[in-house]
Write a protein that holds these residues in place. Structure first.
Motif, PDB file in Angstrom:
ATOM      1  N   UNK A 102      34.169  44.150  31.667  1.00 17.10           N
ATOM      2  CA  UNK A 102      34.237  45.369  32.467  1.00 17.10           C
ATOM      3  C   UNK A 102      35.462  45.353  33.351  1.00 17.10           C
ATOM      4  N   UNK A 103      35.523  46.268  34.295  1.00 13.43           N
ATOM      5  CA  UNK A 103      36.671  46.336  35.201  1.00 13.43           C
ATOM      6  C   UNK A 103      36.196  46.333  36.644  1.00 13.43           C
ATOM      7  N   UNK A 104      37.025  45.761  37.499  1.00 11.72           N
ATOM      8  CA  UNK A 104      36.765  45.743  38.940  1.00 11.72           C
ATOM      9  C   UNK A 104      37.849  46.586  39.608  1.00 11.72           C
ATOM     10  N   UNK A 105      37.440  47.602  40.350  1.00  6.77           N
ATOM     11  CA  UNK A 105      38.396  48.482  41.026  1.00  6.77           C
ATOM     12  C   UNK A 105      39.016  47.756  42.212  1.00  6.77           C
ATOM     13  N   UNK A 106      40.339  47.764  42.265  1.00  2.00           N
ATOM     14  CA  UNK A 106      41.059  47.150  43.384  1.00  2.00           C
ATOM     15  C   UNK A 106      42.131  48.116  43.864  1.00  2.00           C
ATOM     16  N   UNK A 107      42.813  47.751  44.918  1.00  2.00           N
ATOM     17  CA  UNK A 107      43.885  48.606  45.442  1.00  2.00           C
ATOM     18  C   UNK A 107      45.244  47.907  45.440  1.00  2.00           C
ATOM     19  N   UNK A 108      45.236  46.601  45.736  1.00  2.00           N
ATOM     20  CA  UNK A 108      46.519  45.881  45.844  1.00  2.00           C
ATOM     21  C   UNK A 108      46.378  44.453  45.340  1.00  2.00           C
ATOM     22  N   UNK A 109      47.534  43.867  45.030  1.00  2.00           N
ATOM     23  CA  UNK A 109      47.654  42.442  44.743  1.00  2.00           C
ATOM     24  C   UNK A 109      48.773  41.906  45.628  1.00  2.00           C
ATOM     25  N   UNK A 110      48.524  40.758  46.260  1.00  2.00           N
ATOM     26  CA  UNK A 110      49.522  40.192  47.185  1.00  2.00           C
ATOM     27  C   UNK A 110      49.828  38.755  46.803  1.00  2.00           C
ATOM     28  N   UNK A 112      52.243  35.881  48.476  1.00  2.00           N
ATOM     29  CA  UNK A 112      53.126  35.589  49.599  1.00  2.00           C
ATOM     30  C   UNK A 112      53.286  36.808  50.486  1.00  2.00           C
ATOM     31  N   UNK A 113      54.534  37.254  50.662  1.00  2.00           N
ATOM     32  CA  UNK A 113      54.815  38.414  51.500  1.00  2.00           C
ATOM     33  C   UNK A 113      54.979  39.704  50.703  1.00  2.00           C
ATOM     34  N   UNK A 114      54.765  39.635  49.392  1.00  2.00           N
ATOM     35  CA  UNK A 114      54.958  40.828  48.556  1.00  2.00           C
ATOM     36  C   UNK A 114      53.616  41.386  48.097  1.00  2.00           C
ATOM     37  N   UNK A 115      53.456  42.696  48.238  1.00  2.00           N
ATOM     38  CA  UNK A 115      52.234  43.381  47.830  1.00  2.00           C
ATOM     39  C   UNK A 115      52.577  44.486  46.839  1.00  2.00           C
ATOM     40  N   UNK A 116      51.819  44.576  45.756  1.00  2.00           N
ATOM     41  CA  UNK A 116      52.010  45.639  44.778  1.00  2.00           C
ATOM     42  C   UNK A 116      50.703  46.398  44.616  1.00  2.00           C
ATOM     43  N   UNK A 117      50.798  47.657  44.201  1.00  2.00           N
ATOM     44  CA  UNK A 117      49.608  48.476  43.969  1.00  2.00           C
ATOM     45  C   UNK A 117      49.075  48.216  42.558  1.00  2.00           C
ATOM     46  N   UNK A 118      47.768  48.157  42.446  1.00  2.00           N
ATOM     47  CA  UNK A 118      47.127  48.025  41.141  1.00  2.00           C
ATOM     48  C   UNK A 118      45.723  48.598  41.232  1.00  2.00           C
ATOM     49  N   UNK A 119      45.273  49.238  40.162  1.00  2.00           N
ATOM     50  CA  UNK A 119      44.003  49.945  40.206  1.00  2.00           C
ATOM     51  C   UNK A 119      42.806  49.097  39.800  1.00  2.00           C
ATOM     52  N   UNK A 120      43.013  48.124  38.923  1.00  2.00           N
ATOM     53  CA  UNK A 120      41.845  47.377  38.449  1.00  2.00           C
ATOM     54  C   UNK A 120      42.247  46.033  37.861  1.00  2.00           C
ATOM     55  N   UNK A 121      41.258  45.135  37.780  1.00  2.00           N
ATOM     56  CA  UNK A 121      41.384  43.878  37.060  1.00  2.00           C
ATOM     57  C   UNK A 121      40.203  43.800  36.103  1.00  2.00           C
ATOM     58  N   UNK A 122      40.287  42.923  35.123  1.00  2.00           N
ATOM     59  CA  UNK A 122      39.243  42.795  34.113  1.00  2.00           C
ATOM     60  C   UNK A 122      38.256  41.708  34.488  1.00  2.00           C
ATOM     61  N   UNK A 167      46.515  34.273  44.978  1.00  2.00           N
ATOM     62  CA  UNK A 167      46.705  35.713  44.819  1.00  2.00           C
ATOM     63  C   UNK A 167      45.637  36.425  45.642  1.00  2.00           C
ATOM     64  N   UNK A 168      46.041  37.276  46.573  1.00  2.00           N
ATOM     65  CA  UNK A 168      45.099  38.023  47.399  1.00  2.00           C
ATOM     66  C   UNK A 168      44.867  39.397  46.784  1.00  2.00           C
ATOM     67  N   UNK A 169      43.618  39.723  46.540  1.00  2.00           N
ATOM     68  CA  UNK A 169      43.243  40.981  45.904  1.00  2.00           C
ATOM     69  C   UNK A 169      42.643  41.908  46.948  1.00  2.00           C
ATOM     70  N   UNK A 170      43.190  43.104  47.058  1.00  2.00           N
ATOM     71  CA  UNK A 170      42.632  44.114  47.953  1.00  2.00           C
ATOM     72  C   UNK A 170      41.537  44.878  47.243  1.00  2.00           C
ATOM     73  N   UNK A 171      40.297  44.629  47.606  1.00  2.00           N
ATOM     74  CA  UNK A 171      39.162  45.283  46.958  1.00  2.00           C
ATOM     75  C   UNK A 171      38.942  46.676  47.543  1.00  2.00           C
ATOM     76  N   UNK A 172      38.324  47.542  46.763  1.00  2.00           N
ATOM     77  CA  UNK A 172      37.998  48.872  47.278  1.00  2.00           C
ATOM     78  C   UNK A 172      36.975  48.720  48.408  1.00  2.00           C
ATOM     79  N   UNK A 173      37.179  49.431  49.502  1.00  2.00           N
ATOM     80  CA  UNK A 173      36.297  49.289  50.649  1.00  2.00           C
ATOM     81  C   UNK A 173      36.889  48.388  51.718  1.00  2.00           C
ATOM     82  N   UNK A 174      38.204  48.111  51.610  1.00  2.00           N
ATOM     83  CA  UNK A 174      38.965  47.348  52.612  1.00  2.00           C
ATOM     84  C   UNK A 174      38.668  45.851  52.610  1.00  2.00           C
TER      85      UNK A 174
END
Length: 412
Positions: A102-110, A112-122, A167-174
């Motif tokens: 399935x998929x897990x809804x996320x908002x960001x991946x970080x 170190x000091x760099x953060x990118x937007x991403x919608x989901x992981x498997x 790797x820090x994952x920004x989950x939906x819901x902060x």
């Protein structure tokens, strides 16, 4: 008139008007080269599709809930397969493993000091990697704060991701979760065959820790909530794949998934071969459609041949009269102009083949797939070029054959 003489006279006429003949040939070259390019691209794409479905997934059965009649790329699969359904499938004769995904809804991946937007992981289970090839590291452990990435995911940040990175994952819901990269994989054994075609970055996390999609089971007493997945991969015994597929399909009757899926959806159990056949058929249809559009340019080339032949008939009216006065018949005149038209078409086809192959090479290089030739189409291309020339030259040749020799000799 002898055949050799026909070709000699036709070639002399074409050489006498080099620029006009060259411009006419260009029209044929463009049309046939476009056809060869698209056919080569289609053959290469088809070979790539089939090649992706290798022996590592030959004994996979993909269980999905998709709109009825959807036989190609699974369209909007529904999360209806509960833990109870997965246990049911594990009990089917011939089944070695059952791997949910399935998929897990996320908002960001970080990193170190760099953060990118991403919608989901498997989200999946460690069994998904049992037949996978790792570039580095290993599979994650069930329930662990770990992540496995594919080769394309290594380069999403300014510096390459490596085993051991956090790797820090920004989950939906902060909320956030810190995961350790433990492996770099080529592809998982449970992946649908076409999911690696686009070469997208993929991140895999343990489903038992991060997957949160749940539904109420309609078949268990008390209707408890259970995790529900949109895709389940059944690994079967290769020797009994067909019979196991039939048993899996039968086992889906009366399951939670059957009752949970929306109206207009149907459960399916497809093997890699089924999906490969459907995708190959889709590629064939797209190739035929695009090739049909390319054939329109051949009409322009045919008009060019008809035009030059009509002009040639007018310019050579006196020559036609002389030929008839020394014994040339209508058949000889007709054949002479038809041979000229056919030579223009054949010349255009011969030039178009290498031009089309070059276009196919550029297209496949851009699409990042291996070049696969379709040699049968080369003969077809030459035949089409000759046919276009003959068809376009019929009326001008007929008109030349009907020229009155007396009027032709008076023509200035």
């Amino acid at each position: 008139m002898r055949a050799l003489e026909l070709f000699r006279l036709s070639a002399r006429s074409l050489r006498g008007h080099k620029l006009r003949s060259a411009l006419t040939v260009i029209g044929i070259v463009i049309g046939i080269a476009a056809v060869v390019t698209f056919v080569t691209l289609g053959a290469s794409l088809k070979a790539d599709v089939v090649g992706e479905i290798d022996q590592s997934t030959a004994n996979n059965i993909y269980v999905l809930s998709t709109p009825e009649g959807d036989q190609g790329f699974p369209n909007r699969p529904q999360a209806v397969f509960t833990d109870n359904d997965i246990e049911t499938l594990r009990g089917v004769e011939g089944v070695r493993q059952v791997v949910p995904q399935g998929t897990v809804a996320i908002s960001t991946l970080t990193l170190g000091n760099q953060t990118i937007a991403r919608q989901q992981v498997t989200a999946t289970t460690p069994e998904a990697f049992e037949r996978a090839t790792f570039q580095d590291g290993r599979a994650f452990e069930a329930g662990a704060a770990e992540v496995v990435i594919n080769g394309q995911a290594r380069t999403v940040f300014d510096r390459n991701l490596s085993v051991g990175d956090s790797l820090t994952v920004g989950l939906r819901g902060n909320g956030t979760a810190t995961l350790t990269v433990v492996g770099v994989v080529d592809r998982t054994g449970s992946q649908l065959p076409f999911q690696s075609f686009a070469g997208q970055p993929r991140f895999y996390v343990p489903a038992d820790r991060y997957y949160e999609t749940t539904v109420q089971s309609p078949t268990l007493p008390g209707n408890p909530r259970q995790q529900a997945y949109p895709q389940v991969t059944v690994v079967a015994d290769p020797a009994t794949l067909t019979s196991t597929q039939e048993r899996v399909a039968a086992a889906l009757n009366g399951t939670d998934a059957e009752q949970l899926q929306p109206a207009g959806y149907a459960l399916s159990a497809r093997t890699s071969g089924d999906i490969a056949d459907n995708l190959a058929d889709l590629v064939d249809r797209l190739t035929r459609f695009v090739t049909g559009l390319a054939l329109i340019s051949l009409v322009v080339g045919a008009i060019g041949i008809a035009n030059i032949m009509l002009v040639s008939v007018t310019e050579r009216t006196r020559e036609i009269g002389i030929m008839k006065s020394v014994g040339g018949g209508r058949r000889d005149i007709l054949l002479l102009f038809l041979v000229e038209a056919a030579m223009l078409g054949a010349l255009g086809a011969l030039i178009a083949i290498p031009v089309g192959l070059a276009g196919g090479w550029v297209a496949t290089a851009y699409a990042d797939i291996a070049l696969t030739l379709a040699p049968g189409w080369f003969a077809v291309a030459i035949g089409v070029g000759v046919l276009v020339g003959v068809v376009a030259g019929i009326y001008p040749a007929w008109r030349a054959a009907r020229v009155d020799p007396i009027d032709a000799l008076r023509y200035e």
